[in-house]
Scaffold this active site. Structure first.
Site, PDB file in Angstrom:
ATOM      1  CG  ASP A  44      -1.911   1.132   1.223  1.00  0.00           C
ATOM      2  OD1 ASP A  44      -2.273   1.591   0.128  1.00  0.00           O
ATOM      3  OD2 ASP A  44      -2.322   1.580   2.302  1.00  0.00           O
ATOM      4  CG  ASP A  87      -5.266  -1.045   0.434  1.00  0.00           C
ATOM      5  OD1 ASP A  87      -6.307  -0.802  -0.202  1.00  0.00           O
ATOM      6  OD2 ASP A  87      -5.161  -0.836   1.652  1.00  0.00           O
ATOM      7  CG  ASP A 142      -7.961   2.338   5.472  1.00  0.00           C
ATOM      8  OD1 ASP A 142      -7.220   2.639   4.527  1.00  0.00           O
ATOM      9  OD2 ASP A 142      -9.162   2.068   5.338  1.00  0.00           O
ATOM     10  CD  GLU A 151      -3.113   8.091  -3.552  1.00  0.00           C
ATOM     11  OE1 GLU A 151      -2.624   7.086  -3.013  1.00  0.00           O
ATOM     12  OE2 GLU A 151      -3.582   9.044  -2.911  1.00  0.00           O
TER      13      GLU A 151
END
Length: 706
Positions: free
Chosen positions: A502, A571, A683, A541
């Site tokens: 991620d 992710d 997260d 990103e």
């Protein structure tokens, strides 16, 4: 809605009586990121719903103008020339269908009317009164067009609620008790949510600035706000202007903060959750009601939407058995509580040196803590692990600030221990935007020493039955000290390693300054082999090639040889450059790769009266699946994940079965989790990092994030 699993997906077709479309093309090349802004302005200027096909803009109807001049928000003027008229013969992809459909919703105002009617009718029921403020739950209807495996278009229709205060951002800024940097905001009357990048006073700008903003504005609410600022100098003296991350600037008077559960008081959070986590049948009935309104409003324009939901294609089998160090195994159907009581962990360290810190307002709970520690020591002893308490510290403090001051010398003295157990007082709730949290402080300071910590809130010790708390704490103590509570007995297909990866963006003063790629490597038994953090300058990103190369270097260092099957779980989206880099390094190191995207939010939902729906799936294509990853043990409607195989040889069904098995690897509670262990906690890890909670050593095998 019976035992079968339905999805809020509806077949959709566009068959207009008049198939004539007017096509426009730019006279100069338009930057990719501006194409949708241009398309939107074509719709506004012509009044005709429009979709984009490559660099052409197709308007549903006849346009007499030969040239369109469109002014973007930054003042740039885009010129489009009329190419001619074309006969519409169908959409080439989902995006074209979605763009045209959404424009028709805007044109008919059917969506706005529903939201307005719903809010008026249920305003009292969806308003939460907190201690010092009112919170509104604003209905949000979301539409997305997907494509089925068979090739027809599907309308994904959903209803959610946006949490926002009654006050505007202007009011909150005037009170000077709110830090807006990086928060999400929504302009009133505009279907758009963005993050705050910068805030400044309106008086810093001259009249020409406000005149240009008013002229370039494409929405009534923002145009009116700019006009008021242009006319009223006194208003400009106190007004704030807000720049969002995508470059848009709005007056703070028309912005409402979008709150998250973390921003709410406990009593607010509970009441909001009761409303938002709607019973599945009730949510489905509301979606069907919205659909009927859409069908009625759009029928005459040539839109045909099926009233029938799509159904799950079947249920995947997966390996659902875990085992302990003695070979004892159990099938996991609902939770692991009984197994955790009896299982023998895989012990890597049988003596744990532990420091105890107790932070309280009063001493009255200290006996309860001693009782709890005795039970924890005995429980772990029966598991083959000795808990050796090196020292204890009691801190009595009336405030969070006092507790912090007294904690500093205590933490500074701690060294040569495997774990610190901290009993922590919950002081009055603070505004997370401007105050520190004691939990964060403890975690951060101990991670600087590479010492994991186990925080236990004092209020949990008030429960008469501490067995539940004891089991939960014991499981986390094992995982945080390198001991393994349990492993998977087996998994579908031949796999040597699972890699979860991620990217999180670290922000300073509202600007993204660097990104951190967080990698977790697991073996085929679901055991964490290594985590790895790599930091580099931010490029949106995307993962850099260096970050991807580091993963392969680490795999080789860990002993994964040529020919190893490596399954990568990303992710979020895998970008083309990332895929190319993965393939390049896979060939270089001789690994056989499977590359998967795992999309965890905003997917179609499953609706069923059946409790055990884990494994239900719906194929969108040969390599794309909507997957139910947990059983209905929680309140609310099931929220599945979307899995897309981007590269590899294994069938997507096998890869999904592996994901289902990896949801059993949860060492922080007794319940299997929604996400596979590879990307679960991404997260939380990101939020910890944004608050400065990360280990000094960027590589390790301790689950510090639990």
């Amino acid at each position: 809605m019976g035992k079968e699993a339905l999805l809020n997906l509806y077949r959709i077709e566009y068959r207009p009586k008049d198939t004539t479309f007017t096509v426009f093309k730019p006279t100069h090349e338009i930057q990719k990121e501006k194409l949708n802004k241009v398309r939107w302005r074509v719709f506004l200027q012509t009044g005709l719903p429009t979709f984009r096909r490559e660099d052409e803009f197709w308007c549903a109807g006849k346009v007499e103008k030969d040239t369109l001049y469109l002014t973007l928000s930054n003042g740039e003027i885009v010129e489009l020339k009329r190419v001619g008229e074309e006969e519409f013969r169908g959409f080439q992809n989902e995006r074209e269908c979605q763009e045209l459909f959404r424009d028709f919703l805007t044109k008919t105002k059917v969506k706005d009317k529903f939201i307005s009617d719903f809010y008026k009718k249920f305003r009292d029921k969806i308003t939460v009164q907190g201690k010092n403020r009112k919170i509104a739950l604003i209905p949000e209807v979301n539409e997305k067009v997907l494509k089925s495996e068979e090739g027809y278009f599907l309308l994904h229709l959903d209803l959610k609620f946006r949490i926002q205060p009654f006050e505007t951002l202007q009011t909150l800024l005037e009170r000077n008790d709110f830090n807006p940097k990086r928060i999400r905001v929504k302009p009133i009357g505009i279907d758009f949510v963005g993050r705050v990048q910068d805030v400044f006073k309106a008086k810093e700008k001259g009249e020409e600035f406000f005149r240009l903003c008013m002229e370039r504005s494409t929405h009534k609410s923002s145009k009116k706000a700019w006009e008021e600022l242009l006319k009223n100098r006194e208003l400009r003296e106190k007004a704030f202007l807000v720049v969002l991350e995508k470059g848009y600037t709005y007056p703070a008077t028309i912005l409402k903060p979008v709150l998250t559960y973390e921003n709410l008081e406990d009593e607010e959070r509970n009441e909001v959750a009761d409303i938002v986590r709607m019973e599945p049948g009730k949510r489905l009935n509301l979606i069907r009601y919205i659909l009927r309104r859409y069908v009625k409003a759009l029928r005459d324009y040539g839109w045909y939407i099926s009233p029938e939901e799509e159904r799950a294609k079947g249920k995947l089998n997966f390996k659902d058995t875990v085992l302990d160090a003695k070979g004892k195994n159990t099938k996991v159907i609902t939770n692991l509580r009984k197994f955790l009581e009896l299982c023998r962990p895989f012990v890597k360290k049988d003596v744990l040196s532990v420091e105890i810190i107790s932070v309280s307002v009063y001493k009255k709970l200290e006996w309860r803590k001693e009782e709890f520690l005795k039970e924890l020591i005995n429980f772990l002893k029966n598991k083959g692990i000795k808990l050796k308490i090196k020292g204890k510290s009691l801190i009595l403090a009336q405030t969070r600030e006092e507790a912090k001051e007294k904690l500093i010398p205590v933490i500074n003295k701690i060294k040569d221990v495997d774990l610190v157990i901290v009993f922590l007082e919950e002081y009055p709730k603070v505004d997370p935007y401007k105050s520190f949290l004691l939990y964060d402080f403890v975690k951060r300071e101990l991670l600087k020493k590479m010492i994991p910590s186990q925080v236990i809130l004092n209020r949990t010790l008030k429960n008469e039955n501490l067995k539940f708390v004891l089991l939960n704490v014991a499981e986390q103590v094992l995982a945080k000290t390198g001991n393994i509570p349990y492993k998977l007995k087996e998994i579908e297909g031949k796999v040597d390693a699972f890699v979860g990866i991620d990217i999180s963006r670290i922000t300073r003063d509202g600007k993204t300054v660097n990104a951190v790629a967080f990698t977790k490597i697991f073996n085929s038994k679901g055991e964490l082999v290594r985590y790895y953090l790599t930091s580099y300058p931010a490029f949106g990103e995307k993962l850099t090639e260096k970050a991807i190369g580091d993963v392969f270097s680490l795999l080789e260092k860990l002993g994964f040889k040529k020919g190893s099957k490596i399954v990568v779980h990303r992710d979020g989206r895998l970008y083309r450059d990332e895929v190319a880099a993965f393939k390049k390094y896979g060939e270089l190191y001789g690994y056989s790769l499977e590359l998967l995207e795992i999309i965890k939010r905003n997917n179609p939902r499953f609706f069923s009266n059946e409790k055990f729906i884990k494994g239900y799936f719906y194929k969108l294509s040969e390599d794309s699946v909507i997957l139910a990853t947990y059983n209905q043990v929680y309140e609310g409607t099931h929220q599945p994940i979307k899995v897309r195989k981007v590269y590899g040889e294994l069938p997507v069904e096998v890869l999904c079965s592996q994901i289902l098995s990896l949801t059993l690897m949860n060492y922080s509670s007794f319940q299997p989790i929604k996400l596979p262990a590879t990307v679960h906690y991404s997260d939380k890890i990101t939020k910890l990092m944004l608050r400065g909670i990360e280990p000094i050593k960027k590589e390790g095998d301790i689950m510090y994030w639990l």
